[in-house]
Motif scaffolding. Structure first.
Motif, PDB file in Angstrom:
ATOM      1  N   GLY A 113     -10.261 -12.726  12.261  1.00 16.13           N
ATOM      2  CA  GLY A 113     -10.362 -11.578  11.283  1.00 16.13           C
ATOM      3  C   GLY A 113      -9.137 -10.356  11.500  1.00 16.13           C
ATOM      4  N   SER A 114      -9.355  -9.610  10.610  1.00 15.09           N
ATOM      5  CA  SER A 114      -8.208  -8.436  10.870  1.00 15.09           C
ATOM      6  C   SER A 114      -8.667  -7.714  12.119  1.00 15.09           C
ATOM      7  CB  SER A 114      -8.733  -7.211   9.782  1.00 15.09           C
ATOM      8  OG  SER A 114      -8.304  -7.550   8.305  1.00 15.09           O
ATOM      9  N   HIS A 145      -2.709  -9.186  10.698  1.00 16.31           N
ATOM     10  CA  HIS A 145      -2.693 -10.454  10.780  1.00 16.31           C
ATOM     11  C   HIS A 145      -1.343 -11.129  11.093  1.00 16.31           C
ATOM     12  CE1 HIS A 145      -6.574 -11.203   8.692  1.00 16.31           C
ATOM     13  NE2 HIS A 145      -6.527  -9.770   8.528  1.00 16.31           N
ATOM     14  N   ARG A 165      -4.895 -14.643   8.343  1.00 19.20           N
ATOM     15  CA  ARG A 165      -5.625 -15.536   7.514  1.00 19.20           C
ATOM     16  C   ARG A 165      -4.996 -15.108   6.073  1.00 19.20           C
ATOM     17  NH1 ARG A 165     -10.837 -13.249   8.192  1.00 19.20           N
ATOM     18  NH2 ARG A 165     -11.870 -15.123   8.304  1.00 19.20           N
ATOM     19  N   HIS A 167      -5.736 -14.153   2.225  1.00 17.09           N
ATOM     20  CA  HIS A 167      -6.615 -13.504   1.266  1.00 17.09           C
ATOM     21  C   HIS A 167      -6.262 -13.553  -0.004  1.00 17.09           C
ATOM     22  CE1 HIS A 167      -6.569 -11.268   5.031  1.00 17.09           C
ATOM     23  NE2 HIS A 167      -7.910 -11.230   4.866  1.00 17.09           N
ATOM     24  N   TYR A 169      -6.704 -11.292  -2.410  1.00 16.54           N
ATOM     25  CA  TYR A 169      -5.913 -10.036  -3.022  1.00 16.54           C
ATOM     26  C   TYR A 169      -4.414 -10.087  -2.641  1.00 16.54           C
ATOM     27  CZ  TYR A 169      -6.462  -8.347   1.759  1.00 16.54           C
ATOM     28  OH  TYR A 169      -6.367  -8.133   3.218  1.00 16.54           O
ATOM     29  N   ASN A 196     -14.493 -12.357  10.870  1.00 13.16           N
ATOM     30  CA  ASN A 196     -13.957 -11.170   9.779  1.00 13.16           C
ATOM     31  C   ASN A 196     -14.333  -9.824  10.257  1.00 13.16           C
ATOM     32  OD1 ASN A 196     -16.438 -10.425   8.512  1.00 13.16           O
ATOM     33  ND2 ASN A 196     -16.512 -12.595   8.014  1.00 13.16           N
ATOM     34  N   ALA A 197     -13.809  -8.902   9.661  1.00 10.41           N
ATOM     35  CA  ALA A 197     -14.065  -7.365   9.750  1.00 10.41           C
ATOM     36  C   ALA A 197     -14.661  -7.048   8.485  1.00 10.41           C
ATOM     37  CB  ALA A 197     -12.618  -6.541   9.729  1.00 10.41           C
ATOM     38  N   TYR A 273     -23.353 -12.316   4.387  1.00  7.16           N
ATOM     39  CA  TYR A 273     -21.963 -11.790   4.105  1.00  7.16           C
ATOM     40  C   TYR A 273     -21.878 -11.855   2.594  1.00  7.16           C
ATOM     41  CZ  TYR A 273     -16.898 -11.446   4.444  1.00  7.16           C
ATOM     42  OH  TYR A 273     -15.423 -11.336   4.284  1.00  7.16           O
ATOM     43  N   TYR A 281     -11.780  -1.258  -1.522  1.00  4.15           N
ATOM     44  CA  TYR A 281     -13.117  -1.246  -1.120  1.00  4.15           C
ATOM     45  C   TYR A 281     -14.016  -0.925  -2.196  1.00  4.15           C
ATOM     46  CZ  TYR A 281     -10.543  -1.040   3.492  1.00  4.15           C
ATOM     47  OH  TYR A 281      -9.847  -1.394   4.416  1.00  4.15           O
ATOM     48  N   GLY A 299     -17.055  -8.149   3.009  1.00  4.67           N
ATOM     49  CA  GLY A 299     -15.492  -8.217   3.041  1.00  4.67           C
ATOM     50  C   GLY A 299     -14.674  -8.805   2.184  1.00  4.67           C
ATOM     51  N   MET A 300     -13.593  -9.225   2.316  1.00  6.12           N
ATOM     52  CA  MET A 300     -12.641  -9.838   1.289  1.00  6.12           C
ATOM     53  C   MET A 300     -12.214 -11.266   1.711  1.00  6.12           C
ATOM     54  SD  MET A 300     -10.524  -6.508   0.825  1.00  6.12           S
ATOM     55  CE  MET A 300     -11.115  -4.843   0.878  1.00  6.12           C
ATOM     56  N   SER A 301     -12.988 -11.913   2.606  1.00 14.17           N
ATOM     57  CA  SER A 301     -12.376 -13.422   3.045  1.00 14.17           C
ATOM     58  C   SER A 301     -13.806 -14.265   3.192  1.00 14.17           C
ATOM     59  CB  SER A 301     -11.803 -13.142   4.358  1.00 14.17           C
ATOM     60  OG  SER A 301     -12.587 -12.546   5.453  1.00 14.17           O
ATOM     61  N   HIS A 340      -8.351   0.959   6.072  1.00 13.51           N
ATOM     62  CA  HIS A 340      -7.870  -0.270   7.008  1.00 13.51           C
ATOM     63  C   HIS A 340      -7.648   0.028   8.524  1.00 13.51           C
ATOM     64  CE1 HIS A 340      -6.863  -4.471   7.639  1.00 13.51           C
ATOM     65  NE2 HIS A 340      -5.423  -4.371   7.637  1.00 13.51           N
ATOM     66  N   VAL A 343     -10.575   0.146  10.394  1.00 14.41           N
ATOM     67  CA  VAL A 343     -11.041  -1.126  10.441  1.00 14.41           C
ATOM     68  C   VAL A 343     -10.408  -2.000  11.645  1.00 14.41           C
ATOM     69  CG1 VAL A 343     -10.809  -3.705   9.460  1.00 14.41           C
ATOM     70  CG2 VAL A 343     -11.624  -1.724   7.925  1.00 14.41           C
TER      71      VAL A 343
HETATM   72  O1  LIG Z   1     -11.762 -10.485   6.527  1.00 19.34           O
HETATM   73  P1  LIG Z   1     -10.682  -9.947   7.162  1.00 19.34           P
HETATM   74  O2  LIG Z   1      -9.395 -10.577   7.024  1.00 19.34           O
HETATM   75  O3  LIG Z   1     -11.090 -10.033   8.744  1.00 19.34           O
HETATM   76  O4  LIG Z   1     -10.287  -8.347   6.720  1.00 19.34           O
HETATM   77  C1  LIG Z   1     -10.958  -7.528   6.050  1.00 19.34           C
HETATM   78  O5  LIG Z   1     -10.522  -6.367   6.374  1.00 19.34           O
HETATM   79  C2  LIG Z   1      -9.529  -6.044   5.361  1.00 19.34           C
HETATM   80  C3  LIG Z   1      -9.862  -4.607   4.849  1.00 19.34           C
HETATM   81  O6  LIG Z   1      -9.724  -3.698   5.767  1.00 19.34           O
HETATM   82  C4  LIG Z   1      -9.588  -7.120   4.506  1.00 19.34           C
HETATM   83  O7  LIG Z   1      -8.731  -8.020   4.646  1.00 19.34           O
HETATM   84  C5  LIG Z   1     -11.089  -7.534   4.600  1.00 19.34           C
HETATM   85  O8  LIG Z   1     -11.307  -8.892   4.359  1.00 19.34           O
END
Ligand SMILES: O=P(O)(O)O[C@H]1O[C@H](CO)[C@@H](O)[C@H]1O
Ligand SMILES: Nc1nc2[nH]cnc2c(=O)[nH]1
Length: 370
Positions: A113-114, A145, A165, A167, A169, A196-197, A273, A281, A299-301, A340, A343
């Motif tokens: 993850g991030s 990443h 990874r 995403h 977006y 993931n974060a 999740y 966000y 999250g976004m993943s 971010h 994060v």
């Molecule tokens: O899910 P990972 O890739 O860990 O990252 C998370 O953190 C990022 C936003 O700060 C976004 O990409 C979100 O999905």
């Protein structure tokens, strides 16, 4: 060659006769609209191509000559079903490149993850593949990443880790985001570790905690998007995969025990999740709604990766590192806004614990199968 059905704009469907997936004349990529085709698709070097070799993040072609086929000019739009972006043969080609290049058939796949790229740094005897040197692989565009695939051993087990990874977006269709999971499968991977974060919505969660995922709410799926959209290739899995029990209970229980042994049990939670499209966000109202739906972290993943992994029958273990607390009440406080940098900073601080959890769990899997 059989073509897939495309809407022709007047509500009826017709077969895309040239089987290109693009009908603008310059692109032979994805020439196999039929998933059983044995030939490898010819690669398109144009930016308008969202399949292998192309870099367009959308599904329409903006090429002037082909404006009729792919543009919103009232003529017709040729959809690119997601599952056609990477036919089996292309995935096989990428997997061969990695197994031959590394001399290994890894059993465990890790997605970092991030800010959690250090999970790949602890791999021993690493063979490193930069994404840009892997045929037909996308590139990582997000900070935190790195964009490398690392193959080697960890605690005696053969592993491959994605340091970076893809995403939604970033502009990649979901099937492209989760394509590496299918590559892992054809490399021999049986277990997917997805990390993931995430923002913590559950008020009991603190920054730095780890949430073991036991379920998800697929918001992109609610909106009709799936990495499995389009013709199904049964060599990967069934048309209608079941997703109950997607997150392996034995691995969750083992991870809880490992958390206790590490003395961090109060920082370990089990929860739900949800993946949103990002890159923004969430608003307070969205976070409130997610909480009402039973979501603990956002999250976004990960969700589309898990769907792809379960479709091809991989065992899944996934966790979220809680990098920020999501406010669910209105406030003027700036420090409650996610960003971010924070994060990644939290992920860096907690990478040691995350690495230990992953290493110990992999050790248990390895010992159990030895
Ligand atoms: O899910 P990972 O890739 O860990 O990252 C998370 O953190 C990022 C936003 O700060 C976004 O990409 C979100 O999905
Ligand atoms: N969507 C989303 N993704 C994140 N990744 C890390 N924190 C967050 C968050 O609060 N929301």
């Amino acid at each position: 060659m059989t073509g897939y059905k495309v809407a022709n704009g007047n509500g009826t469907a017709k077969t895309n006769g040239n089987s290109n997936g693009h009908s603008n004349g310059h692109c032979n990529g994805h020439k196999s609209a039929d998933y059983t085709a044995q030939e490898n698709p010819t690669m398109c070097s144009r930016d308008c191509c969202s399949g292998p070799g192309g870099s367009n993040r959308g599904n329409t072609c903006t090429d002037k000559k082909g404006a009729k086929a792919g543009s919103l000019n009232g003529e017709k739009i040729i959809p690119t079903p997601q599952s056609l972006l990477y036919p089996y043969e292309v995935i096989e080609e990428i997997a061969d490149f990695i197994t031959k290049g590394s001399g290994m058939r890894p059993k465990i796949g890790i997605i970092c993850g991030s800010g959690l790229g250090s999970l790949a740094d602890i791999i021993q005897d690493p063979k490193i593949f930069e994404y840009e040197k892997i045929p037909n692989f996308p590139v990582s565009t997000v900070e935190g990443h790195a964009g490398r695939l690392v193959v080697g051993t960890l605690e005696g087990a053969t592993v491959m880790a994605m340091q970076g990874r893809f995403h939604f977006y970033e502009g990649y269709p979901l099937a492209k985001c989760s394509m590496p999971v299918r590559v892992m499968k054809l490399c021999g991977v049986e277990y997917l570790f997805a990390t993931n974060a995430a923002g913590g919505i559950n008020p009991r969660f603190a920054v730095g905690d780890i949430m073991l995922m036991h379920d998800h709410v697929n918001m992109l799926g609610f909106a009709g998007n799936s990495p499995l959209q389009g013709p199904n290739d049964p060599r990967f899995g069934p048309r209608f995969p079941a997703l109950v029990n997607s997150y392996n209970k034995d691995l969750i229980n083992k991870a809880i025990e490992i958390g206790k042994a590490m003395g961090i049990e109060s920082n370990i939670h089990v929860g739900v999740y949800s993946c949103l499209g990002g890159p923004n966000y969430e608003t307070i109202a969205e976070l409130k709604a997610l909480r009402m739906m039973g979501v603990d972290a956002v999250g976004m993943s990960t969700v589309h990766e898990v769907i792809t992994a379960r479709h091809c029958d991989m065992k899944v273990f996934a966790f979220s590192l809680i990098t920020n607390k999501c406010a669910t009440e209105y406030s003027d406080k700036k420090d409650e806004e996610a960003n971010h940098e924070e994060v990644m900073a939290v992920a860096k601080n907690r990478q040691k614990a995350c690495c230990e959890l992953v290493s110990r769990l992999i050790r248990e899997i390895h010992l159990a199968s030895a």
